[in-house]
Enzyme design. Sequence first.
Site, PDB file in Angstrom:
ATOM      1  CG  HIS A 142      -2.058  -1.217   1.364  1.00  0.00           C
ATOM      2  ND1 HIS A 142      -3.243  -1.279   0.941  1.00  0.00           N
ATOM      3  CD2 HIS A 142      -1.570  -2.218   1.866  1.00  0.00           C
ATOM      4  CE1 HIS A 142      -3.732  -2.421   1.165  1.00  0.00           C
ATOM      5  NE2 HIS A 142      -2.807  -3.028   1.851  1.00  0.00           N
TER       6      HIS A 142
ATOM      7  CD  GLU B  89       9.490  12.373 -16.080  1.00  0.00           C
ATOM      8  OE1 GLU B  89      10.852  13.016 -16.352  1.00  0.00           O
ATOM      9  OE2 GLU B  89       8.667  13.418 -15.682  1.00  0.00           O
TER      10      GLU B  89
ATOM     11  CB  SER C 282      14.280  22.984 -15.812  1.00  0.00           C
ATOM     12  OG  SER C 282      13.637  23.879 -15.948  1.00  0.00           O
TER      13      SER C 282
ATOM     14  CE  LYS D 181      12.827  19.745 -11.244  1.00  0.00           C
ATOM     15  NZ  LYS D 181      11.908  19.852 -12.256  1.00  0.00           N
TER      16      LYS D 181
END
Lengths: 327, 327, 327, 327
Positions: free
Chosen positions: D89, D225, D212, D218
Amino acid sequence: MTRLWDKGAPLDERVLHYTAGEDYALDERLVRHDVRASIAHAEMLHAQGLLTQGDFTAIRAGLSALAVADALDELALRERDTPLPGYTHLQQAMPSSVALWGGGFAAEIRDDAEGLRQVQRRVGKSPLGSAAGYGTPGLPLDRGATSARLGFDVTQEPVTAVQLSRGKAEAQLLFEIALLVQDLGRFAADVLLFYTQEFGFLELPDAFTTGSSIMPQKRNPDVFELIRGRSATALGCLTEALGIFAKLPSGYQRDLQLLKFPLFRSIDLALQTLDILPPAIDAMKFRPERIKLDPAIHAAEEANRLVVQEGIPFREAYRRVGAKLKG
Amino acid sequence: MTRLWDKGAPLDERVLHYTAGEDYALDERLVRHDVRASIAHAEMLHAQGLLTQGDFTAIRAGLSALAVADALDELALRERDTPLPGYTHLQQAMPSSVALWGGGFAAEIRDDAEGLRQVQRRVGKSPLGSAAGYGTPGLPLDRGATSARLGFDVTQEPVTAVQLSRGKAEAQLLFEIALLVQDLGRFAADVLLFYTQEFGFLELPDAFTTGSSIMPQKRNPDVFELIRGRSATALGCLTEALGIFAKLPSGYQRDLQLLKFPLFRSIDLALQTLDILPPAIDAMKFRPERIKLDPAIHAAEEANRLVVQEGIPFREAYRRVGAKLKG
Amino acid sequence: MTRLWDKGAPLDERVLHYTAGEDYALDERLVRHDVRASIAHAEMLHAQGLLTQGDFTAIRAGLSALAVADALDELALRERDTPLPGYTHLQQAMPSSVALWGGGFAAEIRDDAEGLRQVQRRVGKSPLGSAAGYGTPGLPLDRGATSARLGFDVTQEPVTAVQLSRGKAEAQLLFEIALLVQDLGRFAADVLLFYTQEFGFLELPDAFTTGSSIMPQKRNPDVFELIRGRSATALGCLTEALGIFAKLPSGYQRDLQLLKFPLFRSIDLALQTLDILPPAIDAMKFRPERIKLDPAIHAAEEANRLVVQEGIPFREAYRRVGAKLKG
Amino acid sequence: MTRLWDKGAPLDERVLHYTAGEDYALDERLVRHDVRASIAHAEMLHAQGLLTQGDFTAIRAGLSALAVADALDELALRERDTPLPGYTHLQQAMPSSVALWGGGFAAEIRDDAEGLRQVQRRVGKSPLGSAAGYGTPGLPLDRGATSARLGFDVTQEPVTAVQLSRGKAEAQLLFEIALLVQDLGRFAADVLLFYTQEFGFLELPDAFTTGSSIMPQKRNPDVFELIRGRSATALGCLTEALGIFAKLPSGYQRDLQLLKFPLFRSIDLALQTLDILPPAIDAMKFRPERIKLDPAIHAAEEANRLVVQEGIPFREAYRRVGAKLKG
């Protein structure tokens, strides 16, 4: 080209290749929108909104071209005297006509065009000025002015909604394309049925059929088979798009870049299909001498008439006509 | 009950069972709509339009209930002073807040409510009077009067469009439900992330978690996991519905009866999810002491400020702030 | 029933209802497997493996029942003298026969049965003893002995693979069911085509058709339409199952519980379809007097013969036969 | 190039373009297989079997390359002393380790490789000699000899099964790719979670992250992804393929040509993903100093120990450990 974030660290070539992927080719399509938007708002271009805005116009133009052509209406007019059986369960059921048959599809294609217009509601929200999804603290921007200048309907608020909404306008467009392509596919399924030797309801000129490399006698209606098959492609693109943004935590994520592929693919196939359809419809010629209506096809009409003329309930009229048909 | 078409021939029991299938349970839901329609237009009831009309009202009511509850707005108000990192690529990117986070989702759920309202365009077409799809030759019916009495927006024309359109309103409803459930699923994904021990951004009361039968220390956020998982169910129902009417020749076909199952299933899960969400949101309590923003998170803001204050290009400001952060 | 993890805290009723959801009804099916497993290994039953093991046996039994029935082989035997046109592009192409037509489908259904057997590879891995997915530190368990006693093929290793694999065996079963149901759906599509008045290749007894409540003359082949439509349901269930475990971080998550619904639904519809099919096939009667082969259907055969007899290239034979047919 | 069936009739250019569609580019990939097959059996090449045969070898080679790399095993070895919480969970549940975590994924990828090998059963059936699907009457062909020469496992019988089976081997390959890509996507989802600042369990070198253009601080894990997002593409391709041959009447139909696109697309993305994964795994470096196990994580182990040492039932041990943790 140097990337703005490039600080001189070596970037693994494979990473560059994998992350760029199909983007180069896809991005070419966005350049003209990019240029236009850059003039108004250079630093914070968000491809997504513009992308859909641009292609959306193209597909709507394609669709209206079909409505201008109105090939199905012309068919209905051309074949206005040709009867056709009306089927239920693929069984002859009631008398119908080529005009009613074509008119039904024309109505549904217009319904799809209306559905595509409704996508504008989601496409018309301007993401510009939301930057990475959290606004531009420290920069005095007028988001409303930019939205207005670029022709958006509204400015999307709050800024966090911009990235959360990624994929939704695209998916709605893909959904409406799927409905459209399915309608065209069902039209094609009817044509393929009517073109069998057993039905023999219509003929297609050689220019709209292809031959076989094994069987010299064959003329194949490939165009209509491919139109029918395209409904699977449209469904695949919709499933892919919905799957891309499912379950993603909020905020921009690189996965969203993958939306472009199914979006462009589905738009392309829809436009190509809309392009081939009017000449294909023009090429169809019905053969009234082959269209035979089952003599029992007027049974429901006859029962209706008994109801009106004799004032009996439909149940009774139904049994009476049924008994007469049995013998 | 005797079937009208029953002429006494023995009907294989297995045929009856297979063709009736899930229909009995599903049809119970239609009875009240059936009764209402029967009063106005007994012989030619077409379940489909009414069905969607009826359930459509239910899901819209459910949705507006959420907008009346406005649980997310309350959350934003309750936690209006709680900061939150804004993420891109799941990395801390810019400063944000609970209010902005919840506000983004609230905006998208309202967008979905608007999307559901748009389905009305397809639901509002009256099929009544089209009979088996080819009208009622011989019967002097006033289709317009029936449509008006039952509250439809328009009468669907021509009659052949009625069966061709079967599944399209249902699919649009299922599509908009899929978008809604995906939005809720992404909200749940965020909550699950924030609830990990490592993030620790929020806590949930015992009443909203379940325990483990092996590990005595566990409190599990099952509700949010199930909300996340439901996006797959909504996608499955949409795929099923689109697949049912794909490629079908025109005219009514029995396959269309299968649309009811995914339609009802998806509506039910959406309503149940909308029902559990407001108390679940009320139960969330953020822990500001655990929410730590990366010191570098203000970098973009700082670069913006340099642009405004010193009049240098963003490119130069970016490099300067980047260099300062490196050391 | 008291839950083991219940520590007396009030559990919101709505939470209980939402998280239990469809589970009660679904779990009833698992009880007998549960009991059997509990005897061997009570504390750490993992429903998933057993579930599939149990239902898997049922569907395999159902399938072999069909292969034992061999209804299609009987049809081929019964109609061994009935010719049939062989179609490509839905156009008559080459001479074929009912025996070849039914034999093709029989071969594919046996291929599906073989595909279902292959699922055993994933179903046969014992998850027992993996507890919550990280083993049972401190308990001296013999996982191999439990696996052997319950008839599993192997013990799944390492324990972390158990939860990662959740959904894969289920999805493979759903995939093979989708192929099977699609094969049956294509068979049904052929029957529906052959049963049209225009083809008129076969007849169905009243016991296997239904009547119309409007048109007294109609006999509708509902059973075959529903079989065709079921391929959409099977695809929907597969899409749902794959979507449920897509993108989930590793470790057990409650979303996985949702797999049961599409799994049971798809198994049920496959078994019901397999049940109705043999009597439906027995009921089919071909009408050789209506089956007319296009005279040109022997063109390819004739060209082949020219190649063999005159030693000319196929290209030349093709042109010669084609010219003869033209005029 | 002149088409064999070209009899001089003008073929509408749009027809040629629409029917050729994406075929030119796709067919280039088939040429080398075509040449090889042509030597053995020139006139009756059926692209489909060979296609899958060829690409099938490629993807199996790609997969085994990964198993030869064994990047995950190396990771497990490299980080053999690094503990990791085991989650259920998404909550810390039991003690685990990087070795167990990587080992679970390695086991599933090997399971996928085995699944891909099972596709051989359907790919290994030779369609050659079935011509248009009804054999080559009049030509004395030895189908078995051709199958053997080209390395097929068996000759597909009867000839009518060849066209009926179109799409099934392709769909099984696409299904197994979908499972593989979903497994890789779940691995990526874990990495993205571990790479957040809040977890901070691992770091990635600059070569494997991108920057970025707005936020100078960043470093984004785009590769992971995109791997996660690819599961949607794989699902879309599978849905498309299954949709293409659903409901088609038997015999070759041009729709089947559309199978090539989703097939090649999915194979390509799987191979690209398998290519980027080993260096991506090599680049991962765990940060044991950041990995903090919840003190309560040993509760289940402690309860187990009470069961063994004190001979009390698990239920009692569970309550005792639970009470100790509470206070």
